[in-house]
Write a protein that holds these residues in place. Structure first.
Motif, PDB file in Angstrom:
ATOM      1  N   TYR A   1       0.793  -1.222   0.000  1.00  0.00           N
ATOM      2  CA  TYR A   1       0.000   0.000   0.000  1.00  0.00           C
ATOM      3  C   TYR A   1       0.829   1.279   0.000  1.00  0.00           C
ATOM      4  CZ  TYR A   1      -3.835  -3.187   0.704  1.00  0.00           C
ATOM      5  OH  TYR A   1      -4.736  -4.205   0.539  1.00  0.00           O
ATOM      6  N   ILE A   2       2.050   1.199   0.485  1.00  0.00           N
ATOM      7  CA  ILE A   2       2.916   2.382   0.445  1.00  0.00           C
ATOM      8  C   ILE A   2       3.994   2.199  -0.623  1.00  0.00           C
ATOM      9  CG2 ILE A   2       4.547   3.828   1.718  1.00  0.00           C
ATOM     10  CD1 ILE A   2       2.918   3.254   4.244  1.00  0.00           C
ATOM     11  N   GLY A   3       4.721   1.087  -0.558  1.00  0.00           N
ATOM     12  CA  GLY A   3       5.819   0.869  -1.493  1.00  0.00           C
ATOM     13  C   GLY A   3       5.362   0.800  -2.936  1.00  0.00           C
ATOM     14  N   ALA A   4       4.486  -0.148  -3.242  1.00  0.00           N
ATOM     15  CA  ALA A   4       4.076  -0.353  -4.633  1.00  0.00           C
ATOM     16  C   ALA A   4       3.194   0.776  -5.154  1.00  0.00           C
ATOM     17  CB  ALA A   4       3.358  -1.691  -4.786  1.00  0.00           C
ATOM     18  N   GLU A   5       2.241   1.205  -4.340  1.00  0.00           N
ATOM     19  CA  GLU A   5       1.278   2.190  -4.848  1.00  0.00           C
ATOM     20  C   GLU A   5       1.811   3.611  -4.829  1.00  0.00           C
ATOM     21  OE1 GLU A   5      -1.658   3.242  -7.005  1.00  0.00           O
ATOM     22  OE2 GLU A   5      -1.392   1.150  -6.450  1.00  0.00           O
TER      23      GLU A   5
ATOM     24  N   LYS B   1      11.321  -0.464   6.006  1.00  0.00           N
ATOM     25  CA  LYS B   1      11.459   0.865   6.612  1.00  0.00           C
ATOM     26  C   LYS B   1      11.990   1.867   5.583  1.00  0.00           C
ATOM     27  CE  LYS B   1      14.288   2.749  10.096  1.00  0.00           C
ATOM     28  NZ  LYS B   1      15.225   2.521  11.164  1.00  0.00           N
ATOM     29  N   GLN B   2      12.968   1.450   4.803  1.00  0.00           N
ATOM     30  CA  GLN B   2      13.535   2.323   3.769  1.00  0.00           C
ATOM     31  C   GLN B   2      12.528   2.575   2.649  1.00  0.00           C
ATOM     32  OE1 GLN B   2      16.725   3.820   3.998  1.00  0.00           O
ATOM     33  NE2 GLN B   2      15.667   5.069   2.480  1.00  0.00           N
ATOM     34  N   THR B   3      11.815   1.536   2.256  1.00  0.00           N
ATOM     35  CA  THR B   3      10.797   1.671   1.209  1.00  0.00           C
ATOM     36  C   THR B   3       9.713   2.652   1.634  1.00  0.00           C
ATOM     37  OG1 THR B   3      11.193  -0.545   0.342  1.00  0.00           O
ATOM     38  CG2 THR B   3       9.021   0.403  -0.089  1.00  0.00           C
ATOM     39  N   VAL B   4       9.232   2.506   2.858  1.00  0.00           N
ATOM     40  CA  VAL B   4       8.194   3.406   3.377  1.00  0.00           C
ATOM     41  C   VAL B   4       8.722   4.837   3.413  1.00  0.00           C
ATOM     42  CG1 VAL B   4       6.863   4.012   5.450  1.00  0.00           C
ATOM     43  CG2 VAL B   4       6.928   1.634   4.640  1.00  0.00           C
ATOM     44  N   SER B   5       9.912   5.020   3.918  1.00  0.00           N
ATOM     45  CA  SER B   5      10.510   6.352   3.999  1.00  0.00           C
ATOM     46  C   SER B   5      10.656   6.973   2.616  1.00  0.00           C
ATOM     47  CB  SER B   5      11.873   6.265   4.696  1.00  0.00           C
ATOM     48  OG  SER B   5      12.494   7.521   4.721  1.00  0.00           O
ATOM     49  N   ASP B   6      11.194   6.221   1.683  1.00  0.00           N
ATOM     50  CA  ASP B   6      11.388   6.731   0.317  1.00  0.00           C
ATOM     51  C   ASP B   6      10.060   7.098  -0.338  1.00  0.00           C
ATOM     52  OD1 ASP B   6      14.114   6.286   0.643  1.00  0.00           O
ATOM     53  OD2 ASP B   6      14.152   4.488  -0.619  1.00  0.00           O
ATOM     54  N   ALA B   7       9.062   6.247  -0.168  1.00  0.00           N
ATOM     55  CA  ALA B   7       7.756   6.500  -0.779  1.00  0.00           C
ATOM     56  C   ALA B   7       7.087   7.728  -0.181  1.00  0.00           C
ATOM     57  CB  ALA B   7       6.856   5.275  -0.620  1.00  0.00           C
TER      58      ALA B   7
ATOM     59  N   GLU C   1      -7.590  11.366  -3.253  1.00  0.00           N
ATOM     60  CA  GLU C   1      -8.115  10.010  -3.174  1.00  0.00           C
ATOM     61  C   GLU C   1      -6.986   9.002  -3.349  1.00  0.00           C
ATOM     62  OE1 GLU C   1     -10.689   7.858  -6.332  1.00  0.00           O
ATOM     63  OE2 GLU C   1     -12.089   8.951  -5.023  1.00  0.00           O
ATOM     64  N   TYR C   2      -6.945   8.003  -2.461  1.00  0.00           N
ATOM     65  CA  TYR C   2      -5.972   6.931  -2.607  1.00  0.00           C
ATOM     66  C   TYR C   2      -6.373   6.130  -3.845  1.00  0.00           C
ATOM     67  CZ  TYR C   2      -2.945   3.005  -1.514  1.00  0.00           C
ATOM     68  OH  TYR C   2      -1.977   2.032  -1.575  1.00  0.00           O
ATOM     69  N   PRO C   3      -5.420   5.795  -4.713  1.00  0.00           N
ATOM     70  CA  PRO C   3      -5.762   5.205  -6.012  1.00  0.00           C
ATOM     71  C   PRO C   3      -6.405   3.826  -5.981  1.00  0.00           C
ATOM     72  CG  PRO C   3      -3.423   5.825  -5.906  1.00  0.00           C
ATOM     73  CD  PRO C   3      -4.013   6.084  -4.570  1.00  0.00           C
TER      74      PRO C   3
ATOM     75  N   HIS D   1      -4.836   4.544   8.749  1.00  0.00           N
ATOM     76  CA  HIS D   1      -5.220   3.138   8.938  1.00  0.00           C
ATOM     77  C   HIS D   1      -3.978   2.253   9.004  1.00  0.00           C
ATOM     78  CE1 HIS D   1      -6.991  -0.785   8.414  1.00  0.00           C
ATOM     79  NE2 HIS D   1      -6.147  -0.975   7.402  1.00  0.00           N
ATOM     80  N   LEU D   2      -3.024   2.466   8.108  1.00  0.00           N
ATOM     81  CA  LEU D   2      -1.821   1.631   8.083  1.00  0.00           C
ATOM     82  C   LEU D   2      -0.978   1.803   9.346  1.00  0.00           C
ATOM     83  CD1 LEU D   2      -0.777   2.017   4.338  1.00  0.00           C
ATOM     84  CD2 LEU D   2      -1.840   0.021   5.427  1.00  0.00           C
ATOM     85  N   THR D   3      -0.954   3.012   9.922  1.00  0.00           N
ATOM     86  CA  THR D   3      -0.207   3.187  11.175  1.00  0.00           C
ATOM     87  C   THR D   3      -0.885   2.440  12.309  1.00  0.00           C
ATOM     88  OG1 THR D   3      -1.293   5.277  11.786  1.00  0.00           O
ATOM     89  CG2 THR D   3       0.772   5.437  10.537  1.00  0.00           C
ATOM     90  N   THR D   4      -2.223   2.454  12.338  1.00  0.00           N
ATOM     91  CA  THR D   4      -2.918   1.748  13.420  1.00  0.00           C
ATOM     92  C   THR D   4      -2.833   0.239  13.218  1.00  0.00           C
ATOM     93  OG1 THR D   4      -5.090   1.939  12.349  1.00  0.00           O
ATOM     94  CG2 THR D   4      -4.460   3.691  13.900  1.00  0.00           C
TER      95      THR D   4
END
Length: 148
Positions: free
Chosen positions: A55-59, A91-97, A109-111, A127-130
């Motif tokens: 949901y974060i890296g790919a999208e 962690k790196q992927t999330v940070s970079d994204a 809107e989230y795609p 939602h993803l943090t929770t």
């Protein structure tokens, strides 16, 4: 909501996830299930990695990550070192994204359709943090209960 807050929450909780997996004194216990505990810490860890990379890296980050959700719950006996490397990579992927986003992107809107109706990127990130925090608590409880 501020994007900096979201970045800090993901960084904090992915560091906590890493600490939890590192804290298992018996590496085999990471994969242990007993009685009413249906998911091992290892499988919950793989689930979180798959979820965030999807949901974060790919999208958002366009990493081309392909998720195999069923493997998140069926794979076993991945080494502690490999799990830690996967967490660090995530962690790196999330940070970079998240660096690709601006505060105004949060209201867009989230795609992907993740729930029954479309949501904002802001809603999905919250939602993803929770979701991360929820499973992090389960992993902490698992470790304290079964890693004796």
């Amino acid at each position: 909501m501020s994007l900096e807050i979201v970045k800090n929450l993901f960084n904090r909780d992915l560091n906590k996830l890493k600490k939890e997996i590192e804290s298992y004194q018996n590496e085999n216990k990471i994969w242990c299930i007993e009685k009413e505990i249906s998911n091992s810490a290892g499988n919950l860890c793989l689930h979180l990695i798959g979820n965030l990379n999807t949901y974060i890296g790919a999208e958002i980050g366009k990493t081309n990550y392909i998720r195999y959700r069923e493997l998140e719950f069926s794979q076993k006996d991945i080494s502690q070192i490999e799990l830690l490397a996967k967490i660090e990579s995530t962690k790196q992927t999330v940070s970079d994204a998240l660096e690709l986003l601006a505060d105004e992107d949060l209201k867009k809107e989230y795609p992907l359709l993740v729930f029954e109706t479309k949501t904002s990127t802001e809603f999905l990130l919250i939602h993803l943090t929770t979701h991360l925090a929820y499973h992090l608590g389960q992993i902490n409880y698992h470790r304290r209960l079964l890693d004796n």
